[in-house]
Design an enzyme around this catalytic site. Structure first.
Site, PDB file in Angstrom:
ATOM      1  N   SER A   1      -8.520  -6.241  11.385  1.00 21.15           N
ATOM      2  CA  SER A   1      -9.368  -5.285  12.096  1.00 21.15           C
ATOM      3  C   SER A   1     -10.840  -5.685  12.074  1.00 21.15           C
ATOM      4  CB  SER A   1      -9.216  -3.904  11.467  1.00 21.15           C
ATOM      5  OG  SER A   1      -7.869  -3.531  11.486  1.00 21.15           O
TER       6      SER A   1
ATOM      7  N   THR B   1      -3.425  -6.519   8.196  1.00 22.58           N
ATOM      8  CA  THR B   1      -2.588  -5.561   7.466  1.00 22.58           C
ATOM      9  C   THR B   1      -2.311  -4.326   8.321  1.00 22.58           C
ATOM     10  OG1 THR B   1      -3.597  -6.286   5.400  1.00 22.58           O
ATOM     11  CG2 THR B   1      -2.440  -4.184   5.359  1.00 22.58           C
ATOM     12  N   CYS B   2      -3.340  -3.774   8.923  1.00 22.23           N
ATOM     13  CA  CYS B   2      -3.191  -2.500   9.627  1.00 22.23           C
ATOM     14  C   CYS B   2      -2.109  -2.569  10.703  1.00 22.23           C
ATOM     15  CB  CYS B   2      -4.527  -2.093  10.238  1.00 22.23           C
ATOM     16  SG  CYS B   2      -4.392  -0.598  11.233  1.00 22.23           S
TER      17      CYS B   2
ATOM     18  N   CYS C   1      -0.936   0.327   8.366  1.00 18.41           N
ATOM     19  CA  CYS C   1      -1.105   1.633   9.032  1.00 18.41           C
ATOM     20  C   CYS C   1      -0.154   1.866  10.213  1.00 18.41           C
ATOM     21  CB  CYS C   1      -2.524   1.783   9.580  1.00 18.41           C
ATOM     22  SG  CYS C   1      -3.805   1.031   8.599  1.00 18.41           S
TER      23      CYS C   1
ATOM     24  N   LYS D   1       3.703   1.781   9.391  1.00 18.71           N
ATOM     25  CA  LYS D   1       3.900   2.902   8.447  1.00 18.71           C
ATOM     26  C   LYS D   1       3.873   4.239   9.192  1.00 18.71           C
ATOM     27  CE  LYS D   1       0.738   5.065   7.078  1.00 18.71           C
ATOM     28  NZ  LYS D   1      -0.285   4.714   6.122  1.00 18.71           N
TER      29      LYS D   1
ATOM     30  N   TYR E   1      -1.654   5.742  -2.706  1.00 11.71           N
ATOM     31  CA  TYR E   1      -1.425   5.955  -1.267  1.00 11.71           C
ATOM     32  C   TYR E   1      -0.037   5.466  -0.851  1.00 11.71           C
ATOM     33  CZ  TYR E   1      -6.429   6.492   0.075  1.00 11.71           C
ATOM     34  OH  TYR E   1      -7.718   6.910   0.267  1.00 11.71           O
ATOM     35  N   ILE E   2       0.208   4.180  -1.142  1.00 15.48           N
ATOM     36  CA  ILE E   2       1.408   3.553  -0.581  1.00 15.48           C
ATOM     37  C   ILE E   2       2.664   4.149  -1.205  1.00 15.48           C
ATOM     38  CG2 ILE E   2       2.657   1.349  -0.389  1.00 15.48           C
ATOM     39  CD1 ILE E   2      -0.040  -0.012   0.065  1.00 15.48           C
TER      40      ILE E   2
ATOM     41  N   GLU F   1       3.105   7.753   0.208  1.00 14.75           N
ATOM     42  CA  GLU F   1       3.491   7.777   1.623  1.00 14.75           C
ATOM     43  C   GLU F   1       4.938   7.297   1.803  1.00 14.75           C
ATOM     44  OE1 GLU F   1      -0.850   7.133   3.769  1.00 14.75           O
ATOM     45  OE2 GLU F   1       0.473   5.416   3.648  1.00 14.75           O
TER      46      GLU F   1
ATOM     47  N   ASP G   1     -11.198  -5.238   3.342  1.00 13.12           N
ATOM     48  CA  ASP G   1     -10.546  -5.098   2.034  1.00 13.12           C
ATOM     49  C   ASP G   1     -10.883  -6.229   1.064  1.00 13.12           C
ATOM     50  OD1 ASP G   1      -9.381  -2.982   3.307  1.00 13.12           O
ATOM     51  OD2 ASP G   1      -7.300  -3.589   2.936  1.00 13.12           O
TER      52      ASP G   1
ATOM     53  N   HIS H   1      -6.773  30.989  17.269  1.00 11.89           N
ATOM     54  CA  HIS H   1      -5.623  31.692  16.699  1.00 11.89           C
ATOM     55  C   HIS H   1      -4.400  31.599  17.595  1.00 11.89           C
ATOM     56  CE1 HIS H   1      -3.734  34.609  14.106  1.00 11.89           C
ATOM     57  NE2 HIS H   1      -3.331  35.248  15.179  1.00 11.89           N
TER      58      HIS H   1
ATOM     59  N   GLU I   1      -7.591  27.346  11.657  1.00  7.31           N
ATOM     60  CA  GLU I   1      -8.536  28.465  11.719  1.00  7.31           C
ATOM     61  C   GLU I   1      -8.957  28.933  10.326  1.00  7.31           C
ATOM     62  OE1 GLU I   1      -7.039  32.453  12.887  1.00  7.31           O
ATOM     63  OE2 GLU I   1      -5.075  31.506  13.005  1.00  7.31           O
TER      64      GLU I   1
HETATM   65  P1  NDP Z   1      -3.509   2.559  -5.056  1.00 10.40           P
HETATM   66  O1  NDP Z   1      -4.603   1.991  -5.871  1.00 10.40           O
HETATM   67  O2  NDP Z   1      -3.746   3.732  -4.200  1.00 10.40           O
HETATM   68  O3  NDP Z   1      -2.290   2.919  -6.017  1.00 10.40           O
HETATM   69  C1  NDP Z   1      -1.798   2.026  -6.959  1.00 10.40           C
HETATM   70  C2  NDP Z   1      -0.893   2.784  -7.899  1.00 10.40           C
HETATM   71  O4  NDP Z   1      -0.258   1.883  -8.782  1.00 10.40           O
HETATM   72  C3  NDP Z   1      -1.662   3.779  -8.762  1.00 10.40           C
HETATM   73  O5  NDP Z   1      -0.894   4.952  -8.872  1.00 10.40           O
HETATM   74  C4  NDP Z   1      -1.779   3.053 -10.087  1.00 10.40           C
HETATM   75  O6  NDP Z   1      -1.870   3.913 -11.185  1.00 10.40           O
HETATM   76  C5  NDP Z   1      -0.455   2.320 -10.119  1.00 10.40           C
HETATM   77  N1  NDP Z   1      -0.512   1.138 -10.985  1.00 10.40           N
HETATM   78  C6  NDP Z   1      -1.443   0.162 -11.006  1.00 10.40           C
HETATM   79  N2  NDP Z   1      -1.148  -0.756 -11.926  1.00 10.40           N
HETATM   80  C7  NDP Z   1      -0.005  -0.369 -12.520  1.00 10.40           C
HETATM   81  C8  NDP Z   1       0.784  -0.891 -13.578  1.00 10.40           C
HETATM   82  N3  NDP Z   1       0.440  -2.027 -14.193  1.00 10.40           N
HETATM   83  N4  NDP Z   1       1.885  -0.216 -13.940  1.00 10.40           N
HETATM   84  C9  NDP Z   1       2.224   0.945 -13.338  1.00 10.40           C
HETATM   85  N5  NDP Z   1       1.509   1.492 -12.313  1.00 10.40           N
HETATM   86  C10 NDP Z   1       0.403   0.847 -11.929  1.00 10.40           C
HETATM   87  O7  NDP Z   1      -2.947   1.324  -4.232  1.00 10.40           O
HETATM   88  P2  NDP Z   1      -2.017   1.254  -2.947  1.00 10.40           P
HETATM   89  O8  NDP Z   1      -1.413  -0.094  -3.001  1.00 10.40           O
HETATM   90  O9  NDP Z   1      -1.152   2.436  -2.840  1.00 10.40           O
HETATM   91  O10 NDP Z   1      -3.067   1.272  -1.766  1.00 10.40           O
HETATM   92  C11 NDP Z   1      -4.111   0.289  -1.757  1.00 10.40           C
HETATM   93  C12 NDP Z   1      -5.251   0.746  -0.916  1.00 10.40           C
HETATM   94  O11 NDP Z   1      -4.893   0.633   0.436  1.00 10.40           O
HETATM   95  C13 NDP Z   1      -5.637   2.208  -1.095  1.00 10.40           C
HETATM   96  O12 NDP Z   1      -6.534   2.391  -2.153  1.00 10.40           O
HETATM   97  C14 NDP Z   1      -6.252   2.524   0.229  1.00 10.40           C
HETATM   98  O13 NDP Z   1      -7.594   2.157   0.195  1.00 10.40           O
HETATM   99  C15 NDP Z   1      -5.479   1.639   1.199  1.00 10.40           C
HETATM  100  N6  NDP Z   1      -4.436   2.409   1.900  1.00 10.40           N
HETATM  101  C16 NDP Z   1      -4.836   3.417   2.706  1.00 10.40           C
HETATM  102  C17 NDP Z   1      -3.917   4.181   3.367  1.00 10.40           C
HETATM  103  C18 NDP Z   1      -4.376   5.294   4.216  1.00 10.40           C
HETATM  104  O14 NDP Z   1      -5.554   5.313   4.578  1.00 10.40           O
HETATM  105  N7  NDP Z   1      -3.528   6.245   4.569  1.00 10.40           N
HETATM  106  C19 NDP Z   1      -2.475   3.921   3.252  1.00 10.40           C
HETATM  107  C20 NDP Z   1      -2.164   2.848   2.363  1.00 10.40           C
HETATM  108  C21 NDP Z   1      -3.112   2.122   1.724  1.00 10.40           C
HETATM  109  P3  NDP Z   1      -3.247   4.627 -11.597  1.00 10.40           P
HETATM  110  O15 NDP Z   1      -3.480   5.690 -10.591  1.00 10.40           O
HETATM  111  O16 NDP Z   1      -2.975   5.158 -12.956  1.00 10.40           O
HETATM  112  O17 NDP Z   1      -4.288   3.557 -11.586  1.00 10.40           O
END
Ligand code: NDP
Length: 462
Positions: free
Chosen positions: A15, A42-43, A48, A51, A179-180, A183, A304, A438, A443
């Site tokens: 992007s 990626t998107c 995105c 997904k 997030y991932i 979702e 990113d 409404h 609202e």
């Molecule tokens: P996130 O950082 O949102 O989530 C990663 C998850 O993995 C967290 O819950 C984290 O735990 C857990 N985790 C990390 N390391 C370990 C480990 N060693 N053992 C167990 N659990 C672990 O990453 P995502 O990959 O889901 O998404 C990446 C980014 O992509 C997002 O931050 C966002 O910016 C973007 N994105 C945006 C979307 C949207 O706009 N709708 C959709 C998808 C992605 P903890 O919370 O404790 O750190």
């Protein structure tokens, strides 16, 4: 005549890279964009877009089930994953083609090869071995899924693989609470897969407002996702017909598919950044200033790969700001505050501005919190107990709105408009004098009461 082959060389046709490449080409600059995979990044290719199609697919399943409450008889409804998968991939290919065409139509060269730095003005194209020079280089290579090292991790899939599954599993175990993970748990559960989401914390969506996190826990449970908190996997073992995953508390879960959604990392390894003197932080993210400039004057990075705010529209805005700064003599530091965003759980989360803890840190007691929780009208006849949660945070006597958080149907759409209000610095009084539409769910945002006065569980709203 420039001594370089190009005025701008962009590494990565996602992007941010495509937007910047196109805009530079439109300014008459000689531009090349290198991409090792399919244009779109990626998107479009593995994020995105596919997904969101899967979310729509899952939502149809819910709608079919709930249609009974609205008088419909639905017989023999069946879900055909390969059909949806192939339809999505065909649309992804079309969009990827459009990304390539946009560049070409505007006179930029799209080079379908991996590019690595030789020095601060030179990249090597790894397939052909050709070396290309450019006055300015933009790094827009994005990120990629990451998982912790663990015995048997080779058995797990990550988000890139989830779009291309041969078949839907009967059971899936999703690791992560971000997030991932959240979702995709909603998607797979919507497809009828027995879904377990295991997270090392106690509330999903770390970093979000605490009440939003509680509401999202409820959303997942309402979708029959089996949530396991306070656990991290230590081993994945192949078993007859599936896998057994062992967790650090000794529990074991049997499943057909293990999906690690434990985060993403900037895609910087092997890029030869050291040859160009570009520095990265401990996560591999490229260090940039507010103008997206790296430690090298002629090398910039957006999206990113800089790990600032990993969202497609942000990468695009950073790319546009880079063009203004570098080629239009109009330095723009893109403002990353108050960016509305959504998490596509089912229903989704829409947020903009500060969370309550963030607001409290910034404004102390000089803030007011408004909330409501109600069962949307549509859910009543549908027989769906899911409630909608809304929260609005203001600061100061003037009550400027500094944060809005919604967990509920259409919140991703609603928050886009509310993002304008927050960005514009509107006050609670501005919201209050806006007449409601409404019956809608949205609202509620113009009739909110302070949390203290709020008895929750309001009657049904549209
Ligand atoms: P996130 O950082 O949102 O989530 C990663 C998850 O993995 C967290 O819950 C984290 O735990 C857990 N985790 C990390 N390391 C370990 C480990 N060693 N053992 C167990 N659990 C672990 O990453 P995502 O990959 O889901 O998404 C990446 C980014 O992509 C997002 O931050 C966002 O910016 C973007 N994105 C945006 C979307 C949207 O706009 N709708 C959709 C998808 C992605 P903890 O919370 O404790 O750190």
């Amino acid at each position: 005549m420039s001594k370089y082959d190009y005025d701008l060389f962009v590494i990565g046709a996602g992007s941010g890279g495509v937007r910047a490449g196109r805009m530079a080409a439109q300014l008459g600059k000689r531009v090349a964009v290198a991409e090792e995979s399919r244009p779109g990044g990626t998107c479009v290719v593995r994020g995105c877009v596919p997904k969101k199609f899967m979310v729509y697919g899952a939502d149809y399943g819910t709608a079919i089930r709930e249609a009974v409450g609205y008088g419909w008889t639905v017989e023999n409804a069946k879900f055909d994953w390969p059909k949806l998968r192939d339809a999505i991939q065909s649309e992804v290919s079309r969009l990827s083609g459009i990304y390539a065409t946009i560049l070409e139509k505007n006179g930029a060269d799209l080079i379908q090869e991996r590019a690595e730095f030789v020095d601060k003005h030179t990249v090597r194209l790894t397939k052909s071995g050709r070396e290309v020079t450019a006055e300015t280089i933009l790094i827009a290579v994005g990120g990629r899924p990451w998982m912790p090292e663990m015995k048997g991790s080779e058995h797990a899939i990550m988000s890139d693989d989830a779009f291309l599954l041969d078949e839907m599993p009967e059971r899936i175990l999703i690791i992560g609470g971000g997030y991932i993970a959240s979702e995709f748990a909603g998607i797979f559960a919507g497809f009828g897969v027995k879904t377990v989401q295991a997270y090392r914390g106690t509330r999903l969506l770390n970093g979000f407002d605490p009440e939003v996190r509680d509401a999202v826990n409820e959303v997942q449970s309402n979708n029959k996702i089996d949530l396991r908190f306070g656990v991290s996997p230590t081993e994945i073992k192949k078993s007859k017909g599936g896998y057994i995953v062992t967790f650090d508390d000794g529990t074991k879960i049997g499943t057909d598919l293990v999906f690690m959604a434990t985060g993403r990392k900037p895609h910087t390894s092997g890029l030869g950044l050291e040859n160009a003197g570009v520095e990265v932080d401990k996560n591999g993210a490229i260090i940039v200033d507010e103008y997206s400039r790296t430690r090298q004057d002629n090398i910039f990075a957006v999206g990113d790969v800089t790990n600032r705010m990993n969202l497609t529209p942000v990468a695009i805005r950073e790319g546009m700001a880079f063009i203004e700064t570098r080629f239009k003599d109009n330095p723009i530091a893109y403002d990353h505050s108050d960016i509305a965003s959504a998490v596509f759980t089912r229903p989704p989360v829409g947020v903009v501005g500060l969370t309550e803890p963030e607001a409290r840190r910034e404004f102390g007691e000089e803030m007011t919190v408004y909330t409501t929780k109600f069962r949307p009208m549509k859910n009543v006849l549908a027989g769906d107990p899911q409630r909608c949660f809304m929260k609005l945070i203001t600061e100061g006597k003037n009550e400027r709105v500094v944060g809005i958080h919604i967990v509920g149907d259409d919140s991703a759409e609603i928050i886009q408009a509310l993002g304008i209000c927050v960005k514009a610095g509107l006050t609670k009084a501005d919201f209050d004098r806006t007449c409601a539409v409404h019956p809608t769910l949205a609202e509620e945002i113009v009739t909110l009461k302070p949390r203290e006065e709020n008895k929750t569980t309001v009657v049904s709203k549209g």
